[in-house]
Scaffold this motif. Sequence first.
Motif, short mmCIF file in Angstrom:
data_model
loop_
_atom_site.label_atom_id
_atom_site.label_comp_id
_atom_site.label_asym_id
_atom_site.label_seq_id
_atom_site.Cartn_x
_atom_site.Cartn_y
_atom_site.Cartn_z
N ALA A 1 66.17 -58.00 28.42
CA ALA A 1 66.61 -56.78 29.05
C ALA A 1 65.73 -56.43 30.25
O ALA A 1 66.21 -55.91 31.23
N ARG A 2 64.45 -56.73 30.11
CA ARG A 2 63.54 -56.42 31.23
C ARG A 2 63.85 -57.28 32.45
O ARG A 2 63.69 -56.83 33.58
N LYS A 3 64.28 -58.51 32.21
CA LYS A 3 64.61 -59.42 33.30
C LYS A 3 65.71 -58.83 34.18
O LYS A 3 65.70 -58.98 35.40
N TRP A 4 66.66 -58.15 33.56
CA TRP A 4 67.81 -57.60 34.28
C TRP A 4 67.64 -56.11 34.57
O TRP A 4 68.59 -55.44 34.97
N ASN A 5 66.45 -55.56 34.32
CA ASN A 5 66.17 -54.13 34.52
C ASN A 5 67.10 -53.23 33.70
O ASN A 5 67.63 -52.25 34.20
N VAL A 6 67.27 -53.61 32.46
CA VAL A 6 68.08 -52.81 31.54
C VAL A 6 67.10 -52.08 30.62
O VAL A 6 66.29 -52.70 29.93
N TYR A 8 66.18 -49.72 27.33
CA TYR A 8 66.73 -49.56 25.99
C TYR A 8 65.81 -48.66 25.18
O TYR A 8 64.63 -48.51 25.47
N ALA A 9 66.39 -48.05 24.14
CA ALA A 9 65.62 -47.17 23.27
C ALA A 9 66.19 -47.24 21.86
O ALA A 9 67.41 -47.33 21.66
N PHE A 10 65.29 -47.21 20.87
CA PHE A 10 65.66 -47.21 19.47
C PHE A 10 65.48 -45.81 18.91
O PHE A 10 64.48 -45.15 19.18
N TYR A 11 66.43 -45.36 18.12
CA TYR A 11 66.32 -44.08 17.42
C TYR A 11 66.66 -44.31 15.96
O TYR A 11 67.70 -44.86 15.63
N LYS A 12 65.76 -43.88 15.08
CA LYS A 12 65.99 -44.03 13.64
C LYS A 12 66.87 -42.88 13.18
O LYS A 12 66.55 -41.71 13.38
N THR A 13 68.00 -43.22 12.54
CA THR A 13 68.93 -42.20 12.08
C THR A 13 68.85 -42.00 10.58
O THR A 13 69.33 -41.00 10.06
N GLY A 14 68.29 -42.94 9.87
CA GLY A 14 68.17 -42.85 8.43
C GLY A 14 67.38 -44.04 7.92
O GLY A 14 66.87 -44.84 8.72
N PRO A 15 67.25 -44.13 6.61
CA PRO A 15 66.51 -45.29 6.08
C PRO A 15 67.26 -46.59 6.39
O PRO A 15 68.44 -46.72 6.08
N ASP A 16 66.60 -47.47 7.08
CA ASP A 16 67.16 -48.78 7.47
C ASP A 16 68.36 -48.66 8.42
O ASP A 16 69.19 -49.56 8.47
N LEU A 20 70.70 -47.94 18.94
CA LEU A 20 70.09 -48.62 20.08
C LEU A 20 70.89 -48.23 21.32
O LEU A 20 72.10 -48.45 21.38
N PHE A 21 70.21 -47.65 22.28
CA PHE A 21 70.85 -47.21 23.52
C PHE A 21 70.39 -48.09 24.67
O PHE A 21 69.22 -48.45 24.76
N PHE A 22 71.33 -48.43 25.54
CA PHE A 22 71.05 -49.22 26.73
C PHE A 22 71.42 -48.43 27.97
O PHE A 22 72.38 -47.68 27.96
N LYS A 23 70.66 -48.66 29.05
CA LYS A 23 70.93 -47.98 30.31
C LYS A 23 70.57 -48.93 31.44
O LYS A 23 69.51 -49.56 31.43
N ALA A 24 71.47 -49.08 32.39
CA ALA A 24 71.21 -49.95 33.55
C ALA A 24 71.75 -49.27 34.80
O ALA A 24 72.70 -48.49 34.74
N THR A 31 76.04 -56.47 31.83
CA THR A 31 76.93 -57.56 31.45
C THR A 31 76.19 -58.90 31.47
O THR A 31 76.30 -59.69 30.54
N ALA A 32 75.43 -59.15 32.49
CA ALA A 32 74.66 -60.39 32.59
C ALA A 32 73.62 -60.48 31.48
O ALA A 32 73.43 -61.55 30.88
N CYS A 33 72.97 -59.38 31.18
CA CYS A 33 71.96 -59.35 30.13
C CYS A 33 72.57 -59.71 28.78
O CYS A 33 72.04 -60.55 28.04
#
Length: 82
Positions: A1-6, A8-16, A20-24, A31-33
Amino acid sequence: ARKWNVDYAFYKTGPDKYLLFFKAGQADAMTACFSEYSRKVLSKAKSNRVPIREQLQQAADQLSKEKPKQKERAKEVAYEDR
């Protein structure tokens, strides 16, 4: 993702469970990523897979090796009972 400047962020919503959010800046970068990632995952899965015919052959070989041992044990028990 870093290669394509994308980004991302992880958010825990519950146990396990995670979101995952992506932004470019451009849709083409995302799409390339993802296409590159998918290509890598699929090639790994194919290289680790053993063909089904080979798996069946291995199972048949293993069973043929185990069966004589069980028959020999049955004969030994029969001789001991006499």
